[in-house]
Write a protein that holds these residues in place. Sequence first.
Motif, PDB file in Angstrom:
ATOM      1  N   LEU C 120       0.829  -1.204   0.000  1.00 48.69           N
ATOM      2  CA  LEU C 120       0.000   0.000   0.000  1.00 48.69           C
ATOM      3  C   LEU C 120       0.862   1.252   0.000  1.00 48.69           C
ATOM      4  O   LEU C 120       0.503   2.263  -0.594  1.00 48.69           O
ATOM      5  CB  LEU C 120      -0.948  -0.026   1.204  1.00 48.69           C
ATOM      6  CG  LEU C 120      -2.004  -1.130   1.099  1.00 48.69           C
ATOM      7  CD1 LEU C 120      -2.816  -1.241   2.391  1.00 48.69           C
ATOM      8  CD2 LEU C 120      -2.938  -0.868  -0.089  1.00 48.69           C
ATOM      9  N   GLN C 121       2.009   1.165   0.655  1.00 46.20           N
ATOM     10  CA  GLN C 121       2.908   2.323   0.608  1.00 46.20           C
ATOM     11  C   GLN C 121       3.428   2.552  -0.807  1.00 46.20           C
ATOM     12  O   GLN C 121       3.603   3.680  -1.241  1.00 46.20           O
ATOM     13  CB  GLN C 121       4.075   2.127   1.580  1.00 46.20           C
ATOM     14  CG  GLN C 121       3.680   2.529   2.998  1.00 46.20           C
ATOM     15  CD  GLN C 121       4.712   2.165   4.038  1.00 46.20           C
ATOM     16  OE1 GLN C 121       5.618   1.373   3.773  1.00 46.20           O
ATOM     17  NE2 GLN C 121       4.576   2.724   5.223  1.00 46.20           N
ATOM     18  N   LYS C 122       3.660   1.463  -1.525  1.00 51.01           N
ATOM     19  CA  LYS C 122       4.121   1.600  -2.916  1.00 51.01           C
ATOM     20  C   LYS C 122       3.073   2.321  -3.745  1.00 51.01           C
ATOM     21  O   LYS C 122       3.378   3.256  -4.482  1.00 51.01           O
ATOM     22  CB  LYS C 122       4.369   0.218  -3.550  1.00 51.01           C
ATOM     23  CG  LYS C 122       5.535  -0.541  -3.023  1.00 51.01           C
ATOM     24  CD  LYS C 122       6.858  -0.261  -3.660  1.00 51.01           C
ATOM     25  CE  LYS C 122       6.944  -0.033  -5.129  1.00 51.01           C
ATOM     26  NZ  LYS C 122       8.305   0.365  -5.502  1.00 51.01           N
ATOM     27  N   VAL C 123       1.816   1.860  -3.638  1.00 51.95           N
ATOM     28  CA  VAL C 123       0.785   2.454  -4.495  1.00 51.95           C
ATOM     29  C   VAL C 123       0.442   3.870  -4.043  1.00 51.95           C
ATOM     30  O   VAL C 123       0.106   4.729  -4.848  1.00 51.95           O
ATOM     31  CB  VAL C 123      -0.478   1.557  -4.580  1.00 51.95           C
ATOM     32  CG1 VAL C 123      -1.173   1.459  -3.261  1.00 51.95           C
ATOM     33  CG2 VAL C 123      -1.426   2.060  -5.650  1.00 51.95           C
ATOM     34  N   ALA C 124       0.570   4.123  -2.736  1.00 55.23           N
ATOM     35  CA  ALA C 124       0.174   5.435  -2.218  1.00 55.23           C
ATOM     36  C   ALA C 124       1.273   6.483  -2.348  1.00 55.23           C
ATOM     37  O   ALA C 124       1.042   7.657  -2.071  1.00 55.23           O
ATOM     38  CB  ALA C 124      -0.243   5.300  -0.751  1.00 55.23           C
ATOM     39  N   ASP C 125       2.437   6.060  -2.765  1.00 61.43           N
ATOM     40  CA  ASP C 125       3.522   7.012  -2.997  1.00 61.43           C
ATOM     41  C   ASP C 125       3.020   8.101  -3.952  1.00 61.43           C
ATOM     42  O   ASP C 125       2.556   7.800  -5.048  1.00 61.43           O
ATOM     43  CB  ASP C 125       4.685   6.231  -3.650  1.00 61.43           C
ATOM     44  CG  ASP C 125       5.881   7.126  -3.918  1.00 61.43           C
ATOM     45  OD1 ASP C 125       5.714   8.369  -3.887  1.00 61.43           O
ATOM     46  OD2 ASP C 125       6.966   6.586  -4.138  1.00 61.43           O
ATOM     47  N   PRO C 126       3.062   9.367  -3.514  1.00 61.93           N
ATOM     48  CA  PRO C 126       2.487  10.420  -4.360  1.00 61.93           C
ATOM     49  C   PRO C 126       3.092  10.444  -5.764  1.00 61.93           C
ATOM     50  O   PRO C 126       2.473  10.922  -6.711  1.00 61.93           O
ATOM     51  CB  PRO C 126       2.829  11.710  -3.615  1.00 61.93           C
ATOM     52  CG  PRO C 126       3.289  11.317  -2.269  1.00 61.93           C
ATOM     53  CD  PRO C 126       3.630   9.858  -2.267  1.00 61.93           C
ATOM     54  N   LYS C 127       4.311   9.911  -5.910  1.00 66.19           N
ATOM     55  CA  LYS C 127       4.937   9.940  -7.240  1.00 66.19           C
ATOM     56  C   LYS C 127       4.491   8.772  -8.108  1.00 66.19           C
ATOM     57  O   LYS C 127       4.704   8.772  -9.312  1.00 66.19           O
ATOM     58  CB  LYS C 127       6.464   9.923  -7.090  1.00 66.19           C
ATOM     59  CG  LYS C 127       7.034  11.339  -6.917  1.00 66.19           C
ATOM     60  CD  LYS C 127       8.530  11.378  -7.083  1.00 66.19           C
ATOM     61  CE  LYS C 127       9.166  10.756  -5.915  1.00 66.19           C
ATOM     62  NZ  LYS C 127      10.492  10.791  -5.597  1.00 66.19           N
ATOM     63  N   ALA C 128       3.873   7.766  -7.481  1.00 66.83           N
ATOM     64  CA  ALA C 128       3.445   6.593  -8.244  1.00 66.83           C
ATOM     65  C   ALA C 128       2.218   6.932  -9.090  1.00 66.83           C
ATOM     66  O   ALA C 128       1.507   7.898  -8.820  1.00 66.83           O
ATOM     67  CB  ALA C 128       3.132   5.440  -7.303  1.00 66.83           C
TER      68      ALA C 128
END
Lengths: 313, 291, 515
Positions: C120-128
Amino acid sequence: MQIFRYIVARCLHAVPVLLGVTIVVFLSIHLVPGDPIRIMMHGRIADSEVAKIYHDLGMDRPILLQYVVFLKNALVGDLGMSLIQKAPVAVLVVEKLWPTLMLLAFSTALSILIAVPLSLLAAFRRNTWLDTAIRLGSIFGFAMPSYWIGLLLMLFFGLLLGWLPISGLGDTPLDQLRHLFMPSLTIAFFLAPILLQSLRSAMLDVLTSEHIEVARAKGLSEWRILIKHVLRNAMIPVITVLAVNISWLLSGAVVVEYVFGLPGLGSLLVRSVGYRDYPLIQGLAFVFGVLVVIVNLLADLSYMLIDRRVLRS
Amino acid sequence: MAAVAEERQTTRRNPLLRELGSWSSSLKCGAAITLLIVLAAVFAPWIAPYDPNAQDFEALLMPPGWPHLFGTDSLGRDIFSRVLYGARIDLVIGFFTTYVPMTYGVVLGAYAGYKGGWFDAVLMRIIDVAMAFPFLVLIIVILAILGPGIQNIYISVFILAWTMYARLARAEMLVERTKDYMTAVKVLGFPQRRIILRHGLPNVINSSIVFSASDFVLNILLVSGLSFLGLGVQPPLPEWGAMIAEGRDFIRDAWWMATMPGFAILATGVGLALIGDGLAQRLGERHHTTV
Amino acid sequence: MLDKRRLIFAALVLSTALGGASIAASAEDVKRGGTLTVARPEEALTFEPFTPSDNGSIYNIMQICEPLIVADATGKGLEPSLAESWTASADGLTYDFKLRPGVRFSNGKPLTVEDAIFSLQKVADPKASFGFAFDAVKAFDKVDDSTLRITMKRPYATLESALSLFAASIVSKADYEKDPAAFGQKPVCTGAFQVESYERGTQVVLVPNPNYWRKGVDGKPLPYLDKVVLKYVPESNSRVLGLQNGDFDVALVVPLNQANSVKAMDGVSLEVSPSYRLDYVFLNHGKKPFDDKRMRMAVNYAANRDAIMKAVYFGFGEQPNSYMPKVNFWSDKVAKIPYDIEKAKALVKEAGYDGTPIQLMVDTGNAPFRTAATILQQGWQQAGLKVEIVEYDSGTAFSMAQKGEYQAYVSYITSDINDDDELASIQADGTGPTAAFFSNYKNEEVTKLLAQAREVGDKAKRAELYGKVQDIVYNDAYSVPLNFLPYVNGYNNKVKNWHTITVGWWWLRDVWLDK
């Protein structure tokens, strides 16, 4: 010794050409007007990401340095990363090299199979209706758009008769040959006429040359002369013509792969243009250039080898 | 050459007829076919039974017959009329992509062949590099940079296509410059430009003229091929290659959509190739089909 | 045939499975085993769930990876997936998700809270790519070995839908971190299938995940199939031919001109299933001449939709009476704008059109849209306009639309949600971030109605409000709607339980073969 010198000279000759190839390929991405990354990512990308990609690609460094780095990487087979497929360009290219090479080999073999007997016939029966018919046939083959012939073959053998698969590349070697037959035949439609013409005139040259006159005087039949002397000597024009036309052949392969959905370098090129995947386009151009240079070099060398044997005989 | 001269002396007829009489059958056939297609292109508005872009939704995908000779396409447009109008596009593009690069290609090649030195060396390296790429691949790369369209096809062909002509002209010039008449004009102190343009060019241009006929064919194939790939002329313009591309999706149930424009390309190609064949025989050159 | 463009905004989604309500099959009916071969026109580019926006990749990922929540079988609500249950605090600022016990990844490792947090941190990364969907999230934390807490910056009603995105799939942290590039080729997830092999530009072979947790109607773990081969077959003739001679069990995206001959084939069925898709011509209200409503109405009157339905869609679909796809609150009460060249002519004259050519933009290589554009061009020219068709590759064309550098653009929109709110706001609310989906449409009344509809809980009332919005926006000539296009696929009759759901993909886990 002289031969050794010849080989070195040919190889050295290829070096500046290869350098030129790298310069053209390198410049291609730098000539994109505006901002290639943004164009490539369709503008759907944050500024910080653009800067990062430029940095990753090393495009924020002086251009000369970039070229040196590009050259150094290209030498060790590193052609950068595909931005859309997220894999090294070299890997993608190597994956697709095989179908293209098979297509080239198969279509060359097919063209030779078509051109050699026909040119023999044309040379032997020169200036008869048969010769004219063969020449006319080769003009037709030359003037046909390959993608159109491909479609027609597809319509007849694939859709109407259902004999051959109309696209893709099979899994087993035999299946792959089946899949490659129509694409190769399509290429043969324009390659065979080119071979045919050169072969015919080469054979005529040999037929009128002195040692054939001698053979004739010895009472050998025309057919035996053709097969024994002419065909052997025809090797040289075949190789030269194929080498000279390799770039033309590769161009044809691009279109034919696209028509038949063959997963080779050509269809990869057309697709990567659609995605505007510049590193991949760059890598493909590089590989195509290198292929041509290598084939020409090999042709030069083999030509020399055959030539020597010819001289000796 | 001697035979031709002899023939000329013995025939005493109208000069035009005499000229025609000396043509080989391939030259005659080629010229006739090409003339026919050029006339069809020029008079397309008068010959074409329909507006090439007029859609008719009551006559979608009609097979060849009457009144639609070549059938209709998926928009009910008359394919015969579109093929006629297509000749205008393909011939014009083919002509310019052949003869514009030929003009400066021959001049550059002749100059390099005459002068030698660094100019020659640099030019030859450029040509080597350009020729190291498959022509179509380089064009596609340039189009990937510039974007598709007719204008960009012109640009990319103009950048690349002169190389073959330069190579041919240079090779001829290398032979010509050693001939007596060249030495003579040089000794007479004619300016270099005049030597190359007035005396050299007419003698080195033959092989380029012969080549240009097959090059014309190749360029029509190239442009229609690029349009087929979606990188060239954009529909609804009735360009032949683009029409074939449009017909591709309908090849199962409307074979005529893709087939008819293909015949047009074939006919044009055969006409021009025959001319090239005839010219090659006439000018004593070997037929060049190689790129 | 038509490359479906995934709009980032529409991706703020509830991945509903409306059409996917499985036909109840009893245990003895279902057969297990066999290989399913599917011919797809789209290419799979990667299996990395966090970045892709192409359907070629997304539809595959849906078979392999799972998020915490997915849509239920009816598509009306959400259903627990990897999260067994969850609770929200009264202020809407804290959510606790309880992970389903006993779930294991395809490589046998157990699913942990750490994996979920990592993903979830990967997808929620604002740059993602999909980071915007998790804008309101403050933190993901571990409460205990089976509980994950999401803390919000502000209440956010769409969190559950966002979590059901394919991009919010839970991956194995250890395997991803070991080599992200290798992960993109062979992901380790918890879905019904795993990747056996992946030949780029050729095919993807999927085999069952032996550890899959969902059970079939026969009580044994899903999936029913032994193997699925997803072939990339861009050439439409080849897909149809392969379906006919049995090389392919399913041919996706049957070209519409061949749909009827596919229907007539022995042993083959044609699937025509509704989609949340509208094909339409984007009009730029911020540029001449379409800043003038009379001009926009004129191009609507001059659009020969009967001809387009015949020559482009071959009768598949429905002429639209709306500016947006036919989602839940679609109203049939809005009357269609008729084809009327005379009216169009009069409007063009009245608007004082100066003869500047109008550029009608189309994606390169999109044959159906080009044909539609050609038909529109003819009608518009009859109405007295000058029209040029310009082609750009889809990326360039879309970015030009985004920047407002266009006049008219033949394209489409899809909704991944069955509620009107998302798409209505995106398309019609001029105060939103996309300038009413690049149309620069502004109508204060519509903005007000939409705000009202968002707050109202009562369904009938919402339907009324959305119907009003539909009427106003459609009759403001927001765009030139062309067709509610269904999905048209062909499949062999031995393939059972095949359904394309409204958002475009299919649940291979439920498919079985009757050999």
